[in-house]
Design a protein around this motif. Structure first.
Motif: not given
Length: 269
Positions: A42, A45, A69
């Motif tokens: 996460l 990204v 992503v």
């Protein structure tokens, strides 16, 4: 070679242990523990989204966050497997010098360990798809096929690198730079269609850049993930078949090579 396969099957418990211990080692002594399996992709990204979309004002593909992503999560599995596989045999040198083990089991365990990490990255991908309202079509059934292709590809590359690195230690140092080149040469943070028809001049020769997408296994795999998850279209079946067939052949050759030559590893270690 049959004997070697039988020996590998006898060590399936060791393979399971190596995968399990590898997963634990990734987040050992960290406060957040296994939550990093979700947080790491996460954050990766978010960093690239800030750089490309906000700072550089790039990323015309919409929704760009979903586009990004998918590419970064797929790439993360490839990068970590390549880098870790190269060091996998040397990392367990003390065990190898004491007990006979099929040496190929170490790079194999790395690929499966990172596949588990990749599965947590898919949770992040699913979260982004839901947040931006992107609904995959029935083509999502092809995801296991793409994952299998990527696994076989990484197994074959990992086994090759693990063996070569034992004898050529410089490979380990070069991989950081080589993977960086592969990252920017693959459509991870840019759309593969941008290079279609583009040319560069090297002296008197003109080279088209189509090969960076058409014959790049990473590009074929990443674009197939996007086709299925983002664009509701079929993956590149021909490209995936070629990657799978060549990778499986290399994997078979490497298993045979290990069975005949892995005794040399002990001397090199």
């Amino acid at each position: 070679m049959r004997t070697y396969f039988q020996e590998m099957l006898k060590r399936k418990d060791l393979l399971y242990y190596l995968v399990k211990s590898g997963l634990k080692a990734d987040n050992r002594n960290s406060y957040l523990g296994y939550f990093w399996w979700l947080l790491d992709p996460l954050l990766n990204v978010l960093v690239y989204y800030f750089l490309l979309k906000i700072v550089l004002n790039r990323g015309e593909e919409e929704p760009f966050a979903v586009f990004l992503v998918i590419g970064l999560v797929a790439w993360r599995w490839a990068q970590t497997t390549i880098n870790s596989s190269a060091k996998s045999i040397m990392k367990h040198g003390s065990i190898i010098n004491q007990v006979y083990l099929p040496k190929s089991i170490f790079p194999i365990s790395v690929a499966f360990t990172q596949m588990v990490n990749f599965s947590f990255g898919l949770i992040i991908v699913a979260t982004f798809l839901a947040f931006f309202g992107v609904m995959p079509g029935w083509q999502v059934v092809y995801i296991p096929l793409i994952i299998l292709t990527q696994l076989v590809f990484l197994l074959s590359i990992g086994m090759l690198l693990a063996y070569v690195t034992v004898f050529v230690r410089d490979i380990d140092h070069l991989l950081t730079h080589l993977t960086r080149v592969l990252f920017y040469a693959s459509p991870i943070i840019w759309a593969g269609g941008r290079l279609k028809g583009q040319e560069i001049e090297i002296g008197s020769n003109v080279i088209t850049l189509d090969f960076l997408v058409d014959y790049n296994p990473i590009a074929i795999i990443v674009e197939s993930y996007r086709n299925v998850l983002m664009y509701q279209t079929n993956p590149d079946f021909l490209g995936l078949l070629n990657v799978f067939a060549i990778s499986f052949l290399l994997f078979y050759v490497m298993i045979y090579f290990y069975s005949k030559n892995e005794h040399k590893i002990i001397k090199a270690l």
